[in-house]
Design a protein around this motif. Structure first.
Motif, PDB file in Angstrom:
ATOM      1  N   GLU A   1       0.821  -1.200   0.000  1.00 38.89           N
ATOM      2  CA  GLU A   1       0.000   0.000   0.000  1.00 38.89           C
ATOM      3  C   GLU A   1       0.862   1.259   0.000  1.00 38.89           C
ATOM      4  O   GLU A   1       0.608   2.201  -0.765  1.00 38.89           O
ATOM      5  CB  GLU A   1      -0.927  -0.003   1.222  1.00 38.89           C
ATOM      6  CG  GLU A   1      -1.709   1.287   1.459  1.00 38.89           C
ATOM      7  CD  GLU A   1      -2.784   1.562   0.420  1.00 38.89           C
ATOM      8  OE1 GLU A   1      -3.482   2.574   0.565  1.00 38.89           O
ATOM      9  OE2 GLU A   1      -2.920   0.771  -0.537  1.00 38.89           O
ATOM     10  N   PHE A   2       1.888   1.286   0.810  1.00 39.05           N
ATOM     11  CA  PHE A   2       2.688   2.505   0.881  1.00 39.05           C
ATOM     12  C   PHE A   2       3.580   2.682  -0.337  1.00 39.05           C
ATOM     13  O   PHE A   2       3.903   3.826  -0.710  1.00 39.05           O
ATOM     14  CB  PHE A   2       3.462   2.563   2.201  1.00 39.05           C
ATOM     15  CG  PHE A   2       2.631   3.153   3.299  1.00 39.05           C
ATOM     16  CD1 PHE A   2       2.566   4.519   3.490  1.00 39.05           C
ATOM     17  CD2 PHE A   2       1.856   2.329   4.101  1.00 39.05           C
ATOM     18  CE1 PHE A   2       1.760   5.073   4.474  1.00 39.05           C
ATOM     19  CE2 PHE A   2       1.045   2.867   5.094  1.00 39.05           C
ATOM     20  CZ  PHE A   2       1.003   4.245   5.288  1.00 39.05           C
ATOM     21  N   ARG A   3       3.947   1.607  -0.989  1.00 35.98           N
ATOM     22  CA  ARG A   3       4.676   1.786  -2.249  1.00 35.98           C
ATOM     23  C   ARG A   3       3.779   2.442  -3.291  1.00 35.98           C
ATOM     24  O   ARG A   3       4.236   3.284  -4.062  1.00 35.98           O
ATOM     25  CB  ARG A   3       5.215   0.444  -2.741  1.00 35.98           C
ATOM     26  CG  ARG A   3       6.472  -0.019  -2.001  1.00 35.98           C
ATOM     27  CD  ARG A   3       7.134  -1.193  -2.698  1.00 35.98           C
ATOM     28  NE  ARG A   3       6.377  -2.426  -2.525  1.00 35.98           N
ATOM     29  CZ  ARG A   3       6.621  -3.322  -1.572  1.00 35.98           C
ATOM     30  NH1 ARG A   3       7.597  -3.120  -0.703  1.00 35.98           N
ATOM     31  NH2 ARG A   3       5.893  -4.426  -1.488  1.00 35.98           N
ATOM     32  N   THR A   4       2.506   2.080  -3.299  1.00 34.41           N
ATOM     33  CA  THR A   4       1.590   2.724  -4.254  1.00 34.41           C
ATOM     34  C   THR A   4       1.301   4.166  -3.856  1.00 34.41           C
ATOM     35  O   THR A   4       1.116   5.024  -4.726  1.00 34.41           O
ATOM     36  CB  THR A   4       0.269   1.947  -4.382  1.00 34.41           C
ATOM     37  OG1 THR A   4      -0.452   1.983  -3.145  1.00 34.41           O
ATOM     38  CG2 THR A   4       0.523   0.502  -4.769  1.00 34.41           C
ATOM     39  N   ILE A   5       1.271   4.463  -2.557  1.00 30.80           N
ATOM     40  CA  ILE A   5       1.072   5.844  -2.107  1.00 30.80           C
ATOM     41  C   ILE A   5       2.255   6.706  -2.532  1.00 30.80           C
ATOM     42  O   ILE A   5       2.087   7.840  -3.015  1.00 30.80           O
ATOM     43  CB  ILE A   5       0.869   5.885  -0.583  1.00 30.80           C
ATOM     44  CG1 ILE A   5      -0.463   5.234  -0.202  1.00 30.80           C
ATOM     45  CG2 ILE A   5       0.918   7.327  -0.068  1.00 30.80           C
ATOM     46  CD1 ILE A   5      -0.625   4.980   1.287  1.00 30.80           C
ATOM     47  N   LEU A   6       3.463   6.188  -2.366  1.00 32.84           N
ATOM     48  CA  LEU A   6       4.642   6.921  -2.834  1.00 32.84           C
ATOM     49  C   LEU A   6       4.514   7.261  -4.319  1.00 32.84           C
ATOM     50  O   LEU A   6       4.733   8.406  -4.739  1.00 32.84           O
ATOM     51  CB  LEU A   6       5.901   6.096  -2.608  1.00 32.84           C
ATOM     52  CG  LEU A   6       6.412   5.918  -1.181  1.00 32.84           C
ATOM     53  CD1 LEU A   6       7.569   4.919  -1.174  1.00 32.84           C
ATOM     54  CD2 LEU A   6       6.862   7.231  -0.585  1.00 32.84           C
ATOM     55  N   ARG A   7       4.166   6.275  -5.113  1.00 32.79           N
ATOM     56  CA  ARG A   7       4.067   6.494  -6.550  1.00 32.79           C
ATOM     57  C   ARG A   7       2.951   7.485  -6.895  1.00 32.79           C
ATOM     58  O   ARG A   7       3.085   8.289  -7.836  1.00 32.79           O
ATOM     59  CB  ARG A   7       3.838   5.169  -7.276  1.00 32.79           C
ATOM     60  CG  ARG A   7       5.042   4.235  -7.218  1.00 32.79           C
ATOM     61  CD  ARG A   7       4.807   2.994  -8.073  1.00 32.79           C
ATOM     62  NE  ARG A   7       5.914   2.052  -7.957  1.00 32.79           N
ATOM     63  CZ  ARG A   7       7.072   2.155  -8.605  1.00 32.79           C
ATOM     64  NH1 ARG A   7       7.257   3.169  -9.433  1.00 32.79           N
ATOM     65  NH2 ARG A   7       8.016   1.249  -8.436  1.00 32.79           N
ATOM     66  N   PHE A   8       1.856   7.435  -6.144  1.00 34.52           N
ATOM     67  CA  PHE A   8       0.746   8.360  -6.403  1.00 34.52           C
ATOM     68  C   PHE A   8       1.220   9.809  -6.324  1.00 34.52           C
ATOM     69  O   PHE A   8       0.958  10.622  -7.222  1.00 34.52           O
ATOM     70  CB  PHE A   8      -0.378   8.111  -5.402  1.00 34.52           C
ATOM     71  CG  PHE A   8      -1.544   9.058  -5.544  1.00 34.52           C
ATOM     72  CD1 PHE A   8      -2.560   8.770  -6.424  1.00 34.52           C
ATOM     73  CD2 PHE A   8      -1.616  10.231  -4.795  1.00 34.52           C
ATOM     74  CE1 PHE A   8      -3.641   9.643  -6.572  1.00 34.52           C
ATOM     75  CE2 PHE A   8      -2.685  11.104  -4.926  1.00 34.52           C
ATOM     76  CZ  PHE A   8      -3.705  10.806  -5.819  1.00 34.52           C
ATOM     77  N   TRP A   9       1.925  10.150  -5.258  1.00 32.69           N
ATOM     78  CA  TRP A   9       2.352  11.541  -5.071  1.00 32.69           C
ATOM     79  C   TRP A   9       3.555  11.889  -5.938  1.00 32.69           C
ATOM     80  O   TRP A   9       3.680  13.033  -6.404  1.00 32.69           O
ATOM     81  CB  TRP A   9       2.621  11.806  -3.594  1.00 32.69           C
ATOM     82  CG  TRP A   9       1.329  11.816  -2.818  1.00 32.69           C
ATOM     83  CD1 TRP A   9       0.835  10.829  -2.028  1.00 32.69           C
ATOM     84  CD2 TRP A   9       0.349  12.852  -2.848  1.00 32.69           C
ATOM     85  NE1 TRP A   9      -0.401  11.185  -1.535  1.00 32.69           N
ATOM     86  CE2 TRP A   9      -0.720  12.419  -2.017  1.00 32.69           C
ATOM     87  CE3 TRP A   9       0.264  14.092  -3.459  1.00 32.69           C
ATOM     88  CZ2 TRP A   9      -1.856  13.199  -1.806  1.00 32.69           C
ATOM     89  CZ3 TRP A   9      -0.870  14.883  -3.260  1.00 32.69           C
ATOM     90  CH2 TRP A   9      -1.901  14.431  -2.438  1.00 32.69           C
ATOM     91  N   LEU A  10       4.418  10.928  -6.198  1.00 32.40           N
ATOM     92  CA  LEU A  10       5.512  11.192  -7.135  1.00 32.40           C
ATOM     93  C   LEU A  10       4.972  11.450  -8.538  1.00 32.40           C
ATOM     94  O   LEU A  10       5.458  12.338  -9.255  1.00 32.40           O
ATOM     95  CB  LEU A  10       6.492  10.024  -7.147  1.00 32.40           C
ATOM     96  CG  LEU A  10       7.332   9.848  -5.876  1.00 32.40           C
ATOM     97  CD1 LEU A  10       8.031   8.496  -5.893  1.00 32.40           C
ATOM     98  CD2 LEU A  10       8.336  10.979  -5.722  1.00 32.40           C
ATOM     99  N   ASP A  11       3.958  10.690  -8.928  1.00 32.55           N
ATOM    100  CA  ASP A  11       3.343  10.919 -10.237  1.00 32.55           C
ATOM    101  C   ASP A  11       2.668  12.289 -10.310  1.00 32.55           C
ATOM    102  O   ASP A  11       2.607  12.914 -11.371  1.00 32.55           O
ATOM    103  CB  ASP A  11       2.313   9.823 -10.540  1.00 32.55           C
ATOM    104  CG  ASP A  11       2.954   8.479 -10.827  1.00 32.55           C
ATOM    105  OD1 ASP A  11       4.160   8.433 -11.137  1.00 32.55           O
ATOM    106  OD2 ASP A  11       2.241   7.450 -10.735  1.00 32.55           O
ATOM    107  N   LEU A  12       2.160  12.762  -9.172  1.00 31.06           N
ATOM    108  CA  LEU A  12       1.543  14.081  -9.141  1.00 31.06           C
ATOM    109  C   LEU A  12       2.595  15.189  -9.237  1.00 31.06           C
ATOM    110  O   LEU A  12       2.266  16.321  -9.578  1.00 31.06           O
ATOM    111  CB  LEU A  12       0.718  14.233  -7.863  1.00 31.06           C
ATOM    112  CG  LEU A  12      -0.131  15.489  -7.729  1.00 31.06           C
ATOM    113  CD1 LEU A  12      -1.531  15.154  -7.222  1.00 31.06           C
ATOM    114  CD2 LEU A  12       0.528  16.505  -6.784  1.00 31.06           C
ATOM    115  N   GLY A  13       3.859  14.851  -8.943  1.00 33.33           N
ATOM    116  CA  GLY A  13       4.934  15.812  -9.148  1.00 33.33           C
ATOM    117  C   GLY A  13       5.687  16.252  -7.916  1.00 33.33           C
ATOM    118  O   GLY A  13       6.579  17.101  -8.022  1.00 33.33           O
ATOM    119  N   VAL A  14       5.367  15.696  -6.741  1.00 34.65           N
ATOM    120  CA  VAL A  14       6.090  16.147  -5.549  1.00 34.65           C
ATOM    121  C   VAL A  14       7.553  15.722  -5.637  1.00 34.65           C
ATOM    122  O   VAL A  14       7.903  14.748  -6.302  1.00 34.65           O
ATOM    123  CB  VAL A  14       5.445  15.621  -4.247  1.00 34.65           C
ATOM    124  CG1 VAL A  14       3.979  16.012  -4.157  1.00 34.65           C
ATOM    125  CG2 VAL A  14       5.632  14.121  -4.091  1.00 34.65           C
TER     126      VAL A  14
END
Length: 538
Positions: free
Chosen positions: A179-192
């Motif tokens: 779950e947290f690996r996907t959360i990381l990718r979610f926000w990285l994809d958003l540009g943080v």
């Protein structure tokens, strides 16, 4: 080319207290967007945002109900996306808080775990246990006071190292890691551009959740050795996260909030295949004493150099008493976030300014907390009925006095909320009347103001220092520090209670208090830092 984060100045924004655009008394993402040009002009390299995710706000957003959604009190996901875009256009990077140790008790996983009952797959994602009769499964205390266990209707107990509304994840369960690996990718994809990892030292607990064996009271900022903090297993988690961060362009980073017994233990979090930075809380807890400061600076630089990581420096954040007050009473080794006391504000600001210039002259990365560039003092007289720190009314554990550093900052005007929100509007914590003279507008362009000092310091820091510069100490009498960076810069700090006379080594670039120079000899008042040019400026 040196990665940006190795000598960056990163500014912490506490969203509910930064800027309120919709007028409800609580800061929001549109408010932050509107003030980004101020941060660019201040001269910082990046901003770190405390949590703005969907949350019941039992602990100011550090109880997350949905890690991929913005809480409506702060705005929308589009606001977050727009904030990142605006920041990047202004040359600012954006770091967001990640809270992996625990969720909100309103998180869908936890709610399903309660509904499904003992032995269910969802309960395995948290720490549910049978008790010992009517007693909790072990003797662990909560950092916020009382036991670290709460009993549910079916008789089982769940672990929460913080508030009961913050159940701890079980990081031995693969679904949590996924779950947290996907959360990381979610926000990285958003540009943080990175993450500040909340309670980075707490994810892994000792096998079997053993008793401590004696009565213990933990403080958020001083837990020492324990079966649930700084376990070696956390490092496998961060190695897996580093591989994800390295997949993305632009030097994305992760910063550990890791309270560990020694600097060497903290350095484990920033080995080359783990996280990039770790907060230097040992420095934050060091007294305003020349010998103690020099020793801690040396120890910090050595510990991080051993693993090839930059040292970080900070004096204030959302969990500790602002250093305008704290440094007046703090003794070496004392916990930094204890109950604040009133101090002489003029003396406190003078010492805080000197400490800030010292910090900004050190090699590595600096973290600033919103409002310190205005010289804001700790608010020590908030009435009990307005305080929202969840530990305030508890008898033991964390003291509950964190609200005093979280009061909304003043931007302009002579009456509250001083430009934080619309004129005459509310603010979620009351601001002192004295803050009118500390507002951004009141200090903007004023020679000698704290805001002007910070702007000048950050401009000079970028011009004068290189990340590779070493720190070289000069021998000084007791109560005084002097060091060089490279061959062009010297910093002198008078930490004694009396003025000192020193030979001026060159041109005065910046001073935290007025100094005099006559016939090549400078007189430094007590609690004063001076930056000198001693050679060819880069």
């Amino acid at each position: 080319m040196t990665p940006w984060w190795r000598d960056a100045v990163i500014y912490q924004i506490y969203p509910r207290s930064f800027a309120d655009l919709d007028g409800d008394g609580i800061g929001d993402l549109p408010g932050i967007r509107s003030r980004l040009p101020y941060l660019r002009d201040l001269g910082v390299d990046a901003v770190w945002l405390s949590p703005f995710y969907l949350s019941p706000q039992a602990d100011a957003g550090y109880d997350v109900a949905d890690y991929r959604t913005v809480d409506p009190m702060f705005g929308t996901l589009d606001d977050a996306r727009g904030l990142v875009t605006d920041a990047h256009e202004l040359g600012l990077r954006v770091i967001v808080d990640l809270v992996p140790n625990h969720s909100s008790d309103q998180h869908v996983w936890f709610q399903q775990a309660l509904a499904e009952g003992p032995g269910s797959p969802l309960r395995a994602r948290y720490h549910f246990r049978d008790g010992r009769g009517d007693q909790p499964p072990n003797d662990w205390p909560s950092i916020f006071g009382g036991p670290a266990w709460t009993r549910v209707d079916d008789g089982q107990w769940y672990l929460h190292l913080f508030a009961p509304e913050q159940p701890d994840f079980n990081w031995d369960h693969p679904a949590v890691a996924d779950e947290f690996r996907t959360i990381l990718r979610f926000w990285l994809d958003l540009g943080v551009d990175g993450f500040r990892i909340d309670v980075a030292h707490g994810l892994v607990k000792a096998a079997g959740l053993p008793d401590i064996g004696h009565e213990a009271t933990w403080h958020l900022l001083d837990v020492g050795e324990s079966p649930c903090f700084d376990r070696d297993g956390v490092h496998d988690i961060y190695r897996s996260w580093r591989t994800i961060l390295d997949e993305y362009p632009g030097d994305r980073i992760a910063v550990a909030e890791a309270w560990a017994p020694t600097l060497d233990r903290v350095a484990n979090y920033v080995r080359p295949d783990e996280l990039h930075q770790a907060f230097n809380f040992s420095y934050l807890g060091t007294a305003w004493d020349a010998a103690a400061q020099r020793s801690m600076i040396d120890d910090s630089l050595a510990a991080m150099a051993a693993v090839g990581a930059p040292t970080t420096w900070t004096l204030s954040n959302h969990d500790v008493v602002r250093h305008t007050n704290r440094l007046m009473r703090q003794h070496d080794g004392e916990v930094a976030g204890k109950k604040p006391v009133e101090v002489d504000q003029e003396a406190g600001l003078r010492r805080a300014r000197a400490a800030s210039l010292l910090l900004l002259a050190l090699p590595g990365s600096a973290y600033l907390y919103q409002g310190e560039e205005l010289g804001l003092p700790e608010v020590v007289d908030l009435p009990p009925e307005v305080r929202q720190d969840p530990a305030f009314h508890r008898a033991t554990g964390q003291d509950g006095y964190r609200d005093g550093c979280r009061v909304p900052i003043p931007w302009s005007g002579t009456t509250a909320p001083y430009g934080f929100g619309p004129e005459g509007g509310p603010s979620w914590l009351p601001q002192p009347p004295s803050w009118a003279e500390l507002s951004v507008a009141a200090q903007d362009g004023v020679a000698g103001s704290t805001l002007t000092m910070y702007r000048d310091a950050l401009t000079l820091r970028r011009k004068l220092f290189a990340a590779a510069d070493t720190l070289t100490w000069q021998d000084e009498p007791a109560g005084r520090l002097t060091f060089d960076r490279g061959d062009a810069f010297r910093c002198t700090v008078n930490m004694s209670a009396a003025p000192v006379r020193v030979e001026a080594p060159g041109q005065v670039l910046l001073a935290s208090a007025p100094i005099t120079v006559e016939n090549g000899v400078a007189t430094l008042p007590p609690d004063t830092t001076v930056w000198w040019s001693i050679g060819k400026v880069r």
